[in-house]
Design a protein around this motif. Sequence first.
Motif, PDB file in Angstrom:
ATOM      1  N   VAL A 154       0.831  -1.192   0.000  1.00 53.36           N
ATOM      2  CA  VAL A 154       0.000   0.000   0.000  1.00 53.36           C
ATOM      3  C   VAL A 154       0.872   1.250   0.000  1.00 53.36           C
ATOM      4  O   VAL A 154       0.390   2.347   0.276  1.00 53.36           O
ATOM      5  CB  VAL A 154      -1.001   0.014   1.184  1.00 53.36           C
ATOM      6  N   ILE A 155       2.145   1.055  -0.301  1.00 50.69           N
ATOM      7  CA  ILE A 155       3.142   2.128  -0.357  1.00 50.69           C
ATOM      8  C   ILE A 155       3.181   2.771   1.038  1.00 50.69           C
ATOM      9  O   ILE A 155       3.555   2.088   1.996  1.00 50.69           O
ATOM     10  CB  ILE A 155       2.843   3.117  -1.487  1.00 50.69           C
ATOM     11  N   ILE A 156       2.772   4.049   1.161  1.00 54.66           N
ATOM     12  CA  ILE A 156       2.645   4.638   2.499  1.00 54.66           C
ATOM     13  C   ILE A 156       1.220   5.135   2.734  1.00 54.66           C
ATOM     14  O   ILE A 156       0.972   5.990   3.591  1.00 54.66           O
ATOM     15  CB  ILE A 156       3.649   5.790   2.739  1.00 54.66           C
ATOM     16  N   ASN A 157       0.284   4.590   1.973  1.00 55.85           N
ATOM     17  CA  ASN A 157      -1.104   5.019   2.089  1.00 55.85           C
ATOM     18  C   ASN A 157      -1.802   4.250   3.199  1.00 55.85           C
ATOM     19  O   ASN A 157      -2.683   3.413   2.973  1.00 55.85           O
ATOM     20  CB  ASN A 157      -1.813   4.854   0.746  1.00 55.85           C
ATOM     21  N   LEU A 158      -1.401   4.579   4.422  1.00 57.40           N
ATOM     22  CA  LEU A 158      -1.820   3.836   5.608  1.00 57.40           C
ATOM     23  C   LEU A 158      -2.163   4.843   6.703  1.00 57.40           C
ATOM     24  O   LEU A 158      -1.393   5.774   6.960  1.00 57.40           O
ATOM     25  CB  LEU A 158      -0.696   2.901   6.053  1.00 57.40           C
ATOM     26  N   ALA A 159      -3.323   4.643   7.319  1.00 54.94           N
ATOM     27  CA  ALA A 159      -3.771   5.507   8.412  1.00 54.94           C
ATOM     28  C   ALA A 159      -3.995   4.673   9.671  1.00 54.94           C
ATOM     29  O   ALA A 159      -4.261   3.470   9.595  1.00 54.94           O
ATOM     30  CB  ALA A 159      -5.062   6.226   8.025  1.00 54.94           C
ATOM     31  N   TRP A 160      -3.879   5.346  10.811  1.00 53.06           N
ATOM     32  CA  TRP A 160      -4.175   4.730  12.113  1.00 53.06           C
ATOM     33  C   TRP A 160      -5.274   5.541  12.802  1.00 53.06           C
ATOM     34  O   TRP A 160      -5.262   6.774  12.761  1.00 53.06           O
ATOM     35  CB  TRP A 160      -2.937   4.725  13.007  1.00 53.06           C
ATOM     36  N   TYR A 161      -6.180   4.831  13.453  1.00 52.71           N
ATOM     37  CA  TYR A 161      -7.267   5.455  14.194  1.00 52.71           C
ATOM     38  C   TYR A 161      -7.291   4.901  15.612  1.00 52.71           C
ATOM     39  O   TYR A 161      -6.955   3.733  15.846  1.00 52.71           O
ATOM     40  CB  TYR A 161      -8.620   5.165  13.534  1.00 52.71           C
ATOM     41  N   GLN A 162      -7.752   5.738  16.525  1.00 50.88           N
ATOM     42  CA  GLN A 162      -7.968   5.343  17.917  1.00 50.88           C
ATOM     43  C   GLN A 162      -9.473   5.386  18.174  1.00 50.88           C
ATOM     44  O   GLN A 162     -10.148   6.329  17.768  1.00 50.88           O
ATOM     45  CB  GLN A 162      -7.261   6.331  18.843  1.00 50.88           C
ATOM     46  N   GLN A 163      -9.973   4.358  18.870  1.00 53.09           N
ATOM     47  CA  GLN A 163     -11.383   4.369  19.242  1.00 53.09           C
ATOM     48  C   GLN A 163     -11.545   3.970  20.700  1.00 53.09           C
ATOM     49  O   GLN A 163     -11.080   2.913  21.121  1.00 53.09           O
ATOM     50  CB  GLN A 163     -12.208   3.422  18.359  1.00 53.09           C
ATOM     51  N   ALA A 172      -7.198   2.016  24.566  1.00 50.08           N
ATOM     52  CA  ALA A 172      -8.282   2.080  23.585  1.00 50.08           C
ATOM     53  C   ALA A 172      -8.045   0.989  22.554  1.00 50.08           C
ATOM     54  O   ALA A 172      -7.120   0.180  22.690  1.00 50.08           O
ATOM     55  CB  ALA A 172      -8.288   3.453  22.903  1.00 50.08           C
ATOM     56  N   VAL A 173      -8.888   0.974  21.526  1.00 52.75           N
ATOM     57  CA  VAL A 173      -8.680   0.076  20.395  1.00 52.75           C
ATOM     58  C   VAL A 173      -8.103   0.895  19.238  1.00 52.75           C
ATOM     59  O   VAL A 173      -8.541   2.022  18.977  1.00 52.75           O
ATOM     60  CB  VAL A 173      -9.995  -0.598  19.955  1.00 52.75           C
ATOM     61  N   TYR A 174      -7.119   0.326  18.562  1.00 52.92           N
ATOM     62  CA  TYR A 174      -6.452   0.997  17.461  1.00 52.92           C
ATOM     63  C   TYR A 174      -6.657   0.213  16.165  1.00 52.92           C
ATOM     64  O   TYR A 174      -6.511  -1.011  16.140  1.00 52.92           O
ATOM     65  CB  TYR A 174      -4.958   1.147  17.754  1.00 52.92           C
ATOM     66  N   TYR A 175      -7.002   0.944  15.117  1.00 53.05           N
ATOM     67  CA  TYR A 175      -7.234   0.340  13.803  1.00 53.05           C
ATOM     68  C   TYR A 175      -6.283   0.939  12.780  1.00 53.05           C
ATOM     69  O   TYR A 175      -6.058   2.158  12.772  1.00 53.05           O
ATOM     70  CB  TYR A 175      -8.657   0.599  13.318  1.00 53.05           C
ATOM     71  N   CYS A 176      -5.763   0.087  11.915  1.00 55.78           N
ATOM     72  CA  CYS A 176      -5.071   0.597  10.740  1.00 55.78           C
ATOM     73  C   CYS A 176      -6.029   0.506   9.549  1.00 55.78           C
ATOM     74  O   CYS A 176      -6.997  -0.268   9.566  1.00 55.78           O
ATOM     75  CB  CYS A 176      -3.782  -0.164  10.463  1.00 55.78           C
ATOM     76  N   GLN A 177      -5.775   1.312   8.533  1.00 60.44           N
ATOM     77  CA  GLN A 177      -6.613   1.337   7.340  1.00 60.44           C
ATOM     78  C   GLN A 177      -5.752   1.687   6.138  1.00 60.44           C
ATOM     79  O   GLN A 177      -4.982   2.649   6.176  1.00 60.44           O
ATOM     80  CB  GLN A 177      -7.723   2.382   7.476  1.00 60.44           C
ATOM     81  N   GLN A 178      -5.869   0.894   5.086  1.00 57.91           N
ATOM     82  CA  GLN A 178      -5.151   1.231   3.862  1.00 57.91           C
ATOM     83  C   GLN A 178      -6.055   2.045   2.944  1.00 57.91           C
ATOM     84  O   GLN A 178      -7.265   1.831   2.892  1.00 57.91           O
ATOM     85  CB  GLN A 178      -4.641  -0.029   3.148  1.00 57.91           C
ATOM     86  N   TYR A 179      -5.478   2.975   2.223  1.00 62.79           N
ATOM     87  CA  TYR A 179      -6.249   3.744   1.242  1.00 62.79           C
ATOM     88  C   TYR A 179      -5.482   3.851  -0.072  1.00 62.79           C
ATOM     89  O   TYR A 179      -5.685   4.770  -0.851  1.00 62.79           O
ATOM     90  CB  TYR A 179      -6.650   5.120   1.793  1.00 62.79           C
ATOM     91  N   ASN A 180      -4.607   2.880  -0.301  1.00 63.38           N
ATOM     92  CA  ASN A 180      -3.899   2.861  -1.588  1.00 63.38           C
ATOM     93  C   ASN A 180      -4.798   2.291  -2.680  1.00 63.38           C
ATOM     94  O   ASN A 180      -4.874   2.824  -3.795  1.00 63.38           O
ATOM     95  CB  ASN A 180      -2.644   2.010  -1.467  1.00 63.38           C
ATOM     96  N   ASN A 181      -5.471   1.199  -2.349  1.00 62.94           N
ATOM     97  CA  ASN A 181      -6.436   0.577  -3.253  1.00 62.94           C
ATOM     98  C   ASN A 181      -7.821   0.933  -2.716  1.00 62.94           C
ATOM     99  O   ASN A 181      -8.396   0.222  -1.896  1.00 62.94           O
ATOM    100  CB  ASN A 181      -6.231  -0.939  -3.265  1.00 62.94           C
ATOM    101  N   TRP A 182      -8.334   2.082  -3.207  1.00 65.76           N
ATOM    102  CA  TRP A 182      -9.500   2.713  -2.570  1.00 65.76           C
ATOM    103  C   TRP A 182     -10.395   3.336  -3.613  1.00 65.76           C
ATOM    104  O   TRP A 182      -9.864   3.908  -4.577  1.00 65.76           O
ATOM    105  CB  TRP A 182      -8.967   3.776  -1.606  1.00 65.76           C
ATOM    106  N   PRO A 183     -11.728   3.334  -3.494  1.00 64.75           N
ATOM    107  CA  PRO A 183     -12.411   2.560  -2.428  1.00 64.75           C
ATOM    108  C   PRO A 183     -12.371   1.068  -2.705  1.00 64.75           C
ATOM    109  O   PRO A 183     -12.202   0.662  -3.856  1.00 64.75           O
ATOM    110  CB  PRO A 183     -13.844   3.099  -2.518  1.00 64.75           C
ATOM    111  N   PRO A 184     -12.583   0.193  -1.728  1.00 60.24           N
ATOM    112  CA  PRO A 184     -12.809   0.540  -0.335  1.00 60.24           C
ATOM    113  C   PRO A 184     -11.497   0.752   0.399  1.00 60.24           C
ATOM    114  O   PRO A 184     -10.462   0.237  -0.009  1.00 60.24           O
ATOM    115  CB  PRO A 184     -13.507  -0.709   0.200  1.00 60.24           C
ATOM    116  N   GLY A 185     -11.559   1.502   1.457  1.00 67.31           N
ATOM    117  CA  GLY A 185     -10.390   1.640   2.301  1.00 67.31           C
ATOM    118  C   GLY A 185     -10.496   0.631   3.419  1.00 67.31           C
ATOM    119  O   GLY A 185     -11.159   0.886   4.400  1.00 67.31           O
ATOM    120  N   THR A 186      -9.857  -0.503   3.257  1.00 63.61           N
ATOM    121  CA  THR A 186     -10.052  -1.601   4.185  1.00 63.61           C
ATOM    122  C   THR A 186      -9.329  -1.382   5.510  1.00 63.61           C
ATOM    123  O   THR A 186      -8.196  -0.890   5.549  1.00 63.61           O
ATOM    124  CB  THR A 186      -9.595  -2.934   3.573  1.00 63.61           C
TER     125      THR A 186
END
Lengths: 108, 116
Positions: A29-38, A84-98
């Motif tokens: 996904v190259i560097i098209n990666l995000a992290w979220y906190q919930q 908390a819970v942490y999620y990563c998400q790719q957005y290189n092959n988007w949509p969908p951003g899995t």
Amino acid sequence: EIVMTQSPATLSVSPGERATLSCRASHSVIINLAWYQQKPGQAPRLLIYGASTRATGIPARFSGSGSGTEFTLTISSLQSEDFAVYYCQQYNNWPPGTFGQGTKLEIK
Amino acid sequence: EVQMVETGGGLIQPGGSLRLSCAASGVTVNNNYMAWVRQAPGKGLEWVSIIYTDGRTYYADSVKGRFTISRDNSKNTLYLQMNSLRVEDTAVYYCARSLLGVNDYWGQGTLVTVSS
């Protein structure tokens, strides 16, 4: 579809210690990666995008690294509000951003 | 300050329909990519749908043909029309602004429960 796999599922760490969370992509996904906190009962909050860029207002103790298929979120000195819970998400092959399935960071 | 407020969730029987709304302030819906993301109880996040600024729409395979995303520019509101609902559609539904895939602003979510 790119599959995102996070490890571990649960991480137990003491306050003040360092936490390291991992995320692996099934294809680059190259560097098209995000992290979220919930936190419980709340919406996700964007922490990191572009694999290593902190979002607005995110403390410097949060850092992201990696490229291609292997990524890491590091929290340098855990504060009570970081559990908390942490999620990563790719957005290189988007949509969908899995999204990954999440890592629960709990107090040891 | 950006704020997005989802409404329209509730209890609905399988096969029924529901329309979710996401009223936005501090961000213009038609000038941004806007998405819906859902979370089943105790589960992770699942991307559902997105609408581009030019009106193109995309859907997850799990909802394609049943859900429709739209917007009302005059009301600055995003919608998700959900038809033929299934038990497995039970989830909290969040709207989010999507900056080329990065979801930077999220609403607080609305719970949809599909059950007989």
